[in-house]
Design a protein around this motif. Structure first.
Motif, short mmCIF file in Angstrom:
data_model
loop_
_atom_site.label_atom_id
_atom_site.label_comp_id
_atom_site.label_asym_id
_atom_site.label_seq_id
_atom_site.Cartn_x
_atom_site.Cartn_y
_atom_site.Cartn_z
N ARG A 146 26.70 24.38 33.62
CA ARG A 146 27.85 23.62 33.13
C ARG A 146 28.81 23.26 34.25
O ARG A 146 29.01 24.01 35.19
CB ARG A 146 28.64 24.45 32.11
CG ARG A 146 27.99 24.55 30.79
CD ARG A 146 28.85 25.32 29.83
NE ARG A 146 28.19 25.38 28.55
CZ ARG A 146 28.53 26.19 27.58
NH1 ARG A 146 29.54 27.03 27.73
NH2 ARG A 146 27.89 26.17 26.44
N ASP A 147 29.42 22.11 34.11
CA ASP A 147 30.48 21.71 35.02
C ASP A 147 31.80 22.14 34.37
O ASP A 147 32.19 21.61 33.33
CB ASP A 147 30.45 20.20 35.24
CG ASP A 147 31.46 19.72 36.26
OD1 ASP A 147 32.21 20.57 36.81
OD2 ASP A 147 31.50 18.51 36.51
N LEU A 148 32.46 23.10 34.99
CA LEU A 148 33.66 23.67 34.39
C LEU A 148 34.80 22.66 34.28
O LEU A 148 35.71 22.85 33.48
CB LEU A 148 34.12 24.88 35.19
CG LEU A 148 33.14 26.05 35.17
CD1 LEU A 148 33.65 27.17 36.06
CD2 LEU A 148 32.94 26.55 33.76
N LEU A 149 34.76 21.61 35.07
CA LEU A 149 35.82 20.62 35.03
C LEU A 149 35.58 19.52 33.99
O LEU A 149 36.43 18.66 33.80
CB LEU A 149 35.98 19.98 36.42
CG LEU A 149 36.38 20.97 37.53
CD1 LEU A 149 36.44 20.25 38.87
CD2 LEU A 149 37.69 21.64 37.21
N GLN A 150 34.40 19.56 33.34
CA GLN A 150 34.09 18.56 32.32
C GLN A 150 33.57 19.24 31.05
O GLN A 150 32.40 19.09 30.68
CB GLN A 150 33.06 17.59 32.84
CG GLN A 150 33.55 16.76 34.00
CD GLN A 150 32.49 15.80 34.50
OE1 GLN A 150 31.32 15.94 34.21
NE2 GLN A 150 32.93 14.81 35.26
N PRO A 151 34.42 19.94 30.34
CA PRO A 151 33.95 20.66 29.15
C PRO A 151 33.54 19.74 28.00
O PRO A 151 32.79 20.16 27.11
CB PRO A 151 35.15 21.52 28.75
CG PRO A 151 36.32 20.87 29.37
CD PRO A 151 35.83 20.19 30.62
N TRP A 152 33.96 18.48 27.99
CA TRP A 152 33.56 17.56 26.93
C TRP A 152 32.09 17.17 27.02
O TRP A 152 31.54 16.64 26.08
CB TRP A 152 34.44 16.32 26.93
CG TRP A 152 34.38 15.57 28.22
CD1 TRP A 152 33.49 14.59 28.56
CD2 TRP A 152 35.22 15.73 29.35
NE1 TRP A 152 33.73 14.15 29.84
CE2 TRP A 152 34.78 14.83 30.35
CE3 TRP A 152 36.31 16.54 29.63
CZ2 TRP A 152 35.41 14.73 31.60
CZ3 TRP A 152 36.91 16.44 30.87
CH2 TRP A 152 36.46 15.56 31.82
#
Length: 63
Positions: free
Chosen positions: A6-12
């Motif tokens: 997961r990219d923590l800066l893009q939770p959407w």
């Protein structure tokens, strides 16, 4: 794997990745519920879709 990548800066974007894998599993699993490596590779290179169409046509013709 989904959690680790997961990219923590893009939770959407997290639900989209989860939905993608659920769809791949639903389309590609065999009669025992297993998702084989070749099937997953076929999803990404496009070779599995003719096989799925043939399997679906066979199921509908039997019913």
């Amino acid at each position: 794997m989904l959690t680790a990548n997961r990219d923590l800066l893009q939770p959407w974007t997290w639900p989209a990745a989860e939905l993608e894998w659920q769809l791949i599993y639903a389309l590609g699993k065999d009669s025992r519920g297993y998702l084989h490596r070749d099937t997953v590779r076929g999803i990404y290179d496009g070779s599995v879709f003719p096989k799925l169409a043939e399997r679906t046509a066979t199921l509908h013709s039997e019913a």
